[in-house]
Motif scaffolding. Structure first.
Motif, PDB file in Angstrom:
ATOM      1  N   LEU A 325     -44.483 -26.374  63.689  1.00 58.94           N
ATOM      2  CA  LEU A 325     -45.023 -25.595  62.580  1.00 58.94           C
ATOM      3  C   LEU A 325     -44.731 -24.112  62.763  1.00 58.94           C
ATOM      4  N   ALA A 326     -44.725 -23.649  64.004  1.00 63.84           N
ATOM      5  CA  ALA A 326     -44.506 -22.230  64.286  1.00 63.84           C
ATOM      6  C   ALA A 326     -43.054 -21.808  64.128  1.00 63.84           C
ATOM      7  N   SER A 327     -42.153 -22.756  63.924  1.00 62.71           N
ATOM      8  CA  SER A 327     -40.727 -22.449  63.824  1.00 62.71           C
ATOM      9  C   SER A 327     -40.240 -22.675  62.402  1.00 62.71           C
ATOM     10  N   SER A 328     -39.558 -21.693  61.850  1.00 59.31           N
ATOM     11  CA  SER A 328     -39.028 -21.845  60.496  1.00 59.31           C
ATOM     12  C   SER A 328     -37.955 -22.909  60.442  1.00 59.31           C
ATOM     13  N   HIS A 329     -37.299 -23.204  61.577  1.00 58.47           N
ATOM     14  CA  HIS A 329     -36.247 -24.212  61.618  1.00 58.47           C
ATOM     15  C   HIS A 329     -36.811 -25.605  61.896  1.00 58.47           C
ATOM     16  N   TYR A 330     -37.711 -25.727  62.857  1.00 58.88           N
ATOM     17  CA  TYR A 330     -38.127 -27.043  63.333  1.00 58.88           C
ATOM     18  C   TYR A 330     -39.327 -27.626  62.598  1.00 58.88           C
ATOM     19  N   ARG A 331     -40.009 -26.841  61.777  1.00 58.00           N
ATOM     20  CA  ARG A 331     -41.188 -27.376  61.092  1.00 58.00           C
ATOM     21  C   ARG A 331     -40.823 -28.479  60.106  1.00 58.00           C
ATOM     22  N   VAL A 332     -39.569 -28.493  59.598  1.00 54.24           N
ATOM     23  CA  VAL A 332     -39.183 -29.539  58.659  1.00 54.24           C
ATOM     24  C   VAL A 332     -39.132 -30.903  59.326  1.00 54.24           C
ATOM     25  N   GLY A 465     -46.240 -13.966  56.391  1.00 52.79           N
ATOM     26  CA  GLY A 465     -45.949 -15.253  55.788  1.00 52.79           C
ATOM     27  C   GLY A 465     -47.226 -15.994  55.463  1.00 52.79           C
ATOM     28  N   ASP A 466     -47.188 -16.825  54.410  1.00 53.49           N
ATOM     29  CA  ASP A 466     -48.399 -17.572  54.070  1.00 53.49           C
ATOM     30  C   ASP A 466     -48.464 -18.913  54.798  1.00 53.49           C
ATOM     31  N   LEU A 467     -47.452 -19.202  55.654  1.00 53.63           N
ATOM     32  CA  LEU A 467     -47.514 -20.364  56.543  1.00 53.63           C
ATOM     33  C   LEU A 467     -47.372 -19.904  57.998  1.00 53.63           C
ATOM     34  N   ASP A 468     -48.058 -18.846  58.322  1.00 53.80           N
ATOM     35  CA  ASP A 468     -48.004 -18.282  59.674  1.00 53.80           C
ATOM     36  C   ASP A 468     -49.180 -18.823  60.477  1.00 53.80           C
ATOM     37  N   PRO A 469     -48.942 -19.725  61.452  1.00 52.21           N
ATOM     38  CA  PRO A 469     -50.058 -20.277  62.227  1.00 52.21           C
ATOM     39  C   PRO A 469     -50.505 -19.366  63.361  1.00 52.21           C
ATOM     40  N   GLN A 470     -49.798 -18.275  63.580  1.00 53.22           N
ATOM     41  CA  GLN A 470     -50.128 -17.374  64.685  1.00 53.22           C
ATOM     42  C   GLN A 470     -50.949 -16.173  64.240  1.00 53.22           C
ATOM     43  N   ALA A 506     -43.197 -18.569  54.711  1.00 55.88           N
ATOM     44  CA  ALA A 506     -42.693 -17.979  55.950  1.00 55.88           C
ATOM     45  C   ALA A 506     -43.696 -18.155  57.088  1.00 55.88           C
ATOM     46  N   PRO A 507     -43.210 -18.469  58.296  1.00 52.14           N
ATOM     47  CA  PRO A 507     -44.084 -18.492  59.467  1.00 52.14           C
ATOM     48  C   PRO A 507     -44.204 -17.078  60.050  1.00 52.14           C
ATOM     49  N   HIS A 508     -44.407 -17.002  61.354  1.00 52.77           N
ATOM     50  CA  HIS A 508     -44.577 -15.718  62.025  1.00 52.77           C
ATOM     51  C   HIS A 508     -43.259 -14.948  62.053  1.00 52.77           C
TER      52      HIS A 508
END
Length: 611
Positions: A325-332, A465-470, A506-508
């Protein structure tokens, strides 16, 4: 005006006056030595040549280094470093009792413009953490300079206690007088002094009419401190991934991450393709995740797929989902993993067996414990200092009110059991927090200073980002309101030139995690992070013709979340969803990567082996 408010105004006024002038230290011999160093004390940066190109290595792992390009231009970027002396205690102005610490600064510039005859501006980049050294930003310096068309020299300091700025160790806790000065206040004072020094003594190379400070993650926390102390020293400031001085607290880390995880699940449900995949199984991604966790915890019969991965606990599974989830690449990958574990047909069983056989024991942020947390709150774990990180987190950022101990260990354990996506940090950190407090390692920050919001007299840009878990979006929004910023509105002028921009999906670290569809460069796909919406907004905000009003048109170019895997992962020819195609009739295919060098194998090997 209440007595507390009068005291606050008086205290902050006194601090600002003292910080503004810092005259007492400028009268010492150390300041004279620092002035001389600006002329003759620059040296090669120890790790620049390796780390500055870390992000530019091809995803396929080839030997060739490919520098980021923008408009088909490559600048000859180089760097030099300097070590200044700053007071250990900024509030002790007795020159006869003065102890100093090192303050290490990197200056990156074009090799064609070493003496800044082009009169470039100065962009100071503040690393996150706490505990992250400036080296963690090295991989992002060249892309930023290139995208900004080389109109800024970039300055990256090592916050004290990290890197080459008096790296703090646990042995230093034997000297309580020494360690109590490794604080956000000290970080802010060091920065203010350095900028003042460069503005006044490095003028032949330094453009003091175009000073910008950019902070990412924890860097935004001490950027706020800096702006309290030096409200008009620079021309503008940028916050990216906001640590709110009143709202962001480590005791709620997993709770906040789970909230973002649930929002990500909702985005899957709102996506036609992602929803259809789970509709085919008569479930939702949320219910499927709960069922998998129930199997891992023994509350439901475990499928063959879960049995093949029975060495992984539910906490490990939740932490894996957090990592991705914290990665823009790997969250998919999150929906693919959940879908295949839940579906568990013959091909999925084969996939699970191959995953287990390929799995290599390695230290990831999910297993590294508290030390791994630094990566998520900073940009890169390079030379990160977990001792300083824990010291500052437990002293300044554990709870808003230091007299309130926060949730108990038992409460946090109970909370974590309810989460679906969680790094599992809250309870572990609570234990260490209490251990450090019992050892009298921690300090009591003055809430009248540390929990306040700056009111700088300069333009401000805030990104999150509105999907930033950090660093959750809701906390950034709170800081933006406290700053009086326009909220996602650049059409209406803001009298104080303050703007808050939400980066959808966007994440962190928005600057490099806001991928767009239409590129003007020709870098390889993995390196499309070198042209992002965050960089476009930053560039427009700092454009003198725009009067510090950001252009946010690039939000319309964002790639969104590629649930189908048709773009980013297409090169791998991996049957992600377990669908048989003409080109792919095996359960999983892997691209062979060369992991013989120092590349980050976690990022390059086939992603299914990471669970």
């Amino acid at each position: 005006m209440t007595p507390m408010l009068i005291g606050l105004v008086t205290l902050l006024s006194a601090i600002m006056i003292k910080a503004q002038h810092i005259d007492w230290f400028k009268r010492t011999s150390y300041h004279k030595q620092n002035r001389q160093k600006l002329e003759k004390g620059w040296e090669e940066c120890p790790d620049w040549n390796i780390l500055s190109i870390k992000q530019q290595v091809s995803f396929e792992g080839v030997e060739q280094i490919q520098l980021p390009k923008h408009n088909n231009t490559i600048y000859n970027i180089t760097a030099l470093c300097i070590t200044l002396q700053v007071p250990l205690d900024w509030d002790n102005d007795n020159p006869n009792d003065l102890e100093t610490v090192d303050y290490f600064i990197t200056r990156a510039f074009s090799g064609f413009n070493e003496n800044n005859t082009n009169n470039n501006g100065a962009l100071w980049m503040l690393q996150g953490g706490p505990g992250g050294s400036g080296e963690g930003l090295y991989p992002y310096v060249i892309p930023t300079m290139n995208f900004m068309e080389n109109k800024f020299d970039i300055y990256v300091p090592d916050q004290r206690g990290t890197g080459y700025s008096n790296y703090l160790s646990e042995e230093d806790f034997n000297d309580t007088e020494y360690i109590k000065h490794f604080t956000a206040y000290s970080h802010a004072m060091d920065l203010g002094y350095a900028i003042d020094l460069f503005q006044n003594e490095f003028s032949y190379t330094y453009n003091h009419d175009n000073d910008i400070v950019y902070g990412v993650s924890y860097g935004t926390y001490y950027l706020n401190q800096y702006l309290i102390l030096f409200p008009d020293q620079v021309n503008a400031a940028i916050f990216d991934g906001v640590v709110d001085p009143q709202k962001t607290r480590w005791s709620t880390w997993d709770r906040d991450a789970n909230e973002v995880g649930l929002l990500f699940f909702q985005r899957c449900q709102n996506d036609v393709f992602c929803k259809e995949k789970f509709d085919e199984l008569n479930t939702t991604i949320l219910d499927a995740t709960k069922h998998i966790i129930d199997q891992l915890e023994g509350n439901a019969a475990a499928s063959k797929c879960v049995q093949e991965s029975s060495d992984r606990s539910s906490s490990g599974f939740k932490a894996l989902l957090y990592e991705k989830l914290a990665s823009s690449h790997y969250r998919v990958e999150i929906p693919w993993i959940i879908h295949r574990l839940y579906q568990c047909d013959e091909r999925d069983i084969q996939w699970a067996e191959e995953m287990k056989s390929k799995y290599k024991s390695q230290t990831t942020t999910a297993t590294a414990g508290i030390d791994g947390l630094i990566f998520f709150f900073g940009v890169d774990a390079t030379d990160a200092n977990d001792v300083l990180s824990n010291y500052m987190i437990f002293s300044e950022l554990w709870e808003f009110n230091s007299s309130y101990p926060g949730p108990s260990f038992i409460e946090l354990i109970g909370n974590e059991e309810q989460y679906l996506i969680s790094l599992g940090m809250d309870a572990a950190m609570k234990q260490q927090h209490d251990e450090w407090k019992a050892k009298d390692y921690l300090y009591e920050p003055n809430p009248l200073v540390y929990n306040e919001y700056a009111d700088p007299q300069i333009p401000i840009l805030i990104l999150n980002g509105d999907l930033d878990p950090q660093t959750q979006h809701k906390y950034a929004l709170n800081l933006a309101k406290e700053y009086g910023a326009n909220i996602d509105n650049v059409e209406t002028a803001n009298d104080k030139q303050r703007y808050f921009i939400t980066m959808p999906n966007a994440p962190h670290y928005v600057l490099f995690n806001s991928d767009i569809r239409n590129f003007t460069d020709n870098t390889i796909e993995w390196n499309h992070d070198f042209e992002t919406c965050g960089l476009y907004i930053l560039k427009s905000f700092l454009d003198p013709d725009n009067n510090y009003i950001p252009n946010i048109d690039c939000i319309n170019w964002l790639t969104g979340i590629d649930f189908e895997g048709v773009s980013y992962h297409a090169r791998h020819s991996v049957d992600l969803w377990g669908i048989v195609t003409e080109d792919n009739n095996s359960s999983i295919e892997t691209t062979s990567y060369d992991d013989s060098d120092d590349h980050d194998v976690d990022e390059w090997e086939d992603f299914w082996t990471m669970w």
